[in-house]
Design a protein around this motif. Structure first.
Motif, short mmCIF file in Angstrom:
data_model
loop_
_atom_site.label_atom_id
_atom_site.label_comp_id
_atom_site.label_asym_id
_atom_site.label_seq_id
_atom_site.Cartn_x
_atom_site.Cartn_y
_atom_site.Cartn_z
N ALA A 60 0.72 -1.25 -0.11
CA ALA A 60 -0.03 0.17 -0.10
C ALA A 60 0.98 1.27 -0.13
O ALA A 60 0.42 2.16 -0.67
CB ALA A 60 -1.00 0.07 1.37
N TYR A 61 1.86 1.16 0.79
CA TYR A 61 2.70 2.47 0.86
C TYR A 61 4.19 2.26 0.35
O TYR A 61 4.90 3.41 0.71
CB TYR A 61 2.86 2.64 2.44
CG TYR A 61 1.20 2.76 2.99
CD1 TYR A 61 0.44 3.49 2.32
CD2 TYR A 61 1.12 2.09 4.40
CE1 TYR A 61 -0.99 3.53 3.14
CE2 TYR A 61 -0.14 2.15 4.91
CZ TYR A 61 -1.22 2.96 4.31
OH TYR A 61 -2.52 2.70 4.74
N SER A 62 4.77 1.32 0.05
CA SER A 62 6.05 1.13 -0.51
C SER A 62 7.15 1.21 0.60
O SER A 62 6.70 1.59 1.88
CB SER A 62 6.08 2.14 -1.66
OG SER A 62 6.40 3.42 -1.35
N ASN A 63 8.25 1.44 0.47
CA ASN A 63 9.35 1.84 1.24
C ASN A 63 10.17 3.07 0.77
O ASN A 63 10.41 3.21 -0.58
CB ASN A 63 10.40 0.44 1.10
CG ASN A 63 11.66 0.95 1.87
OD1 ASN A 63 11.99 1.77 2.61
ND2 ASN A 63 12.74 0.20 1.07
N PRO A 64 10.14 4.11 1.46
CA PRO A 64 10.11 4.22 2.99
C PRO A 64 8.82 4.46 3.52
O PRO A 64 8.87 4.46 4.94
CB PRO A 64 11.31 5.34 3.06
CG PRO A 64 10.90 6.16 1.97
CD PRO A 64 10.62 5.44 0.86
N TYR A 65 7.89 5.09 2.96
CA TYR A 65 6.82 5.75 3.43
C TYR A 65 5.91 4.75 4.30
O TYR A 65 5.58 4.81 5.45
CB TYR A 65 5.82 6.27 2.37
CG TYR A 65 4.51 7.08 3.12
CD1 TYR A 65 3.37 6.63 2.84
CD2 TYR A 65 4.61 8.00 4.06
CE1 TYR A 65 2.01 7.43 3.46
CE2 TYR A 65 3.80 8.65 4.69
CZ TYR A 65 2.41 8.31 4.35
OH TYR A 65 1.33 9.08 5.12
#
Length: 206
Positions: A60-65
């Motif tokens: 949903a937010y990936s890396n880093p979020y």
């Protein structure tokens, strides 16, 4: 096999225990994520185990979020020790990407016009944030929990009578903060004074 961000998330989510992991899933669904992201649906979280939740966060937010969201949610459910342990584990992850301005959605940093991009939102709007009445005490509490203030500084700011005096004193203690600390300050301000921050975002006034 290399240690990854997903491994770090799973390891620390497993440390929560059943009760706190349930609280984490609930708060994760309620967490006010920034545009263009969307909250993970409650139905997908209800029966998810630690591996599933780690996958949902990264999808949903990936890396880093996704890491930023996870750390914020852990702190909101008073799991500060696990948040700190996660941060330590992330430093060992082969694919960990530390958050930077370019990695965050525009809403997290406020609107930054090109000619003022070098000036942080909290510096550019210092006068307005001091003069306009907003909630200061919950901001101070959050800053203390994130260790951006000492107990002594916290007590000094809280001793002031008006919100304007408190905010002015708060800015005096923030002079040594770097960009990352100011990013955190912005996020905390937005959480507790969202209408004011949105208004300043839209105005673009200096």
């Amino acid at each position: 096999m290399s240690f990854t961000v997903r491994d770090a998330l799973v390891r620390n989510l497993e440390e929560l225990g059943e009760r706190n992991f349930k609280r984490f899933r609930t708060k994760l669904n309620e967490f006010p994520v920034e545009e263009p992201y969307r909250s993970i649906p409650k139905a997908r979280l209800e029966k998810a185990d630690e591996d599933d939740v780690a996958d949902l966060i990264l999808a949903a937010y990936s890396n880093p979020y996704g890491v930023t969201v996870t750390l914020e949610v852990l702190r909101q459910i008073d799991q500060n020790q696990i948040a700190e342990k996660l941060e330590q584990d992330l430093e060992k992850a082969s694919n960990y990407k530390k958050p930077s301005n370019g990695d965050k959605p525009a809403g997290m940093m406020g609107t930054q016009p090109a000619d003022t991009a070098a000036e942080h939102f909290v510096d550019r709007h210092r006068a307005e944030l001091i003069s306009r009445r907003g909630l200061v005490d919950p901001v101070l509490d959050a800053l203390l929990s994130r260790k951006l203030h000492t107990d002594e500084h916290y007590s000094i700011v809280r001793s002031k009578t008006t919100s304007q005096e408190k905010m002015r004193e708060l800015y005096e203690f923030s002079r040594s903060w770097g960009v990352g600390d100011k990013d955190t300050f912005y996020q905390i301000l937005r959480k507790h004074n969202k209408p004011l921050i949105i208004d300043l975002d839209r105005s673009g006034s200096c």
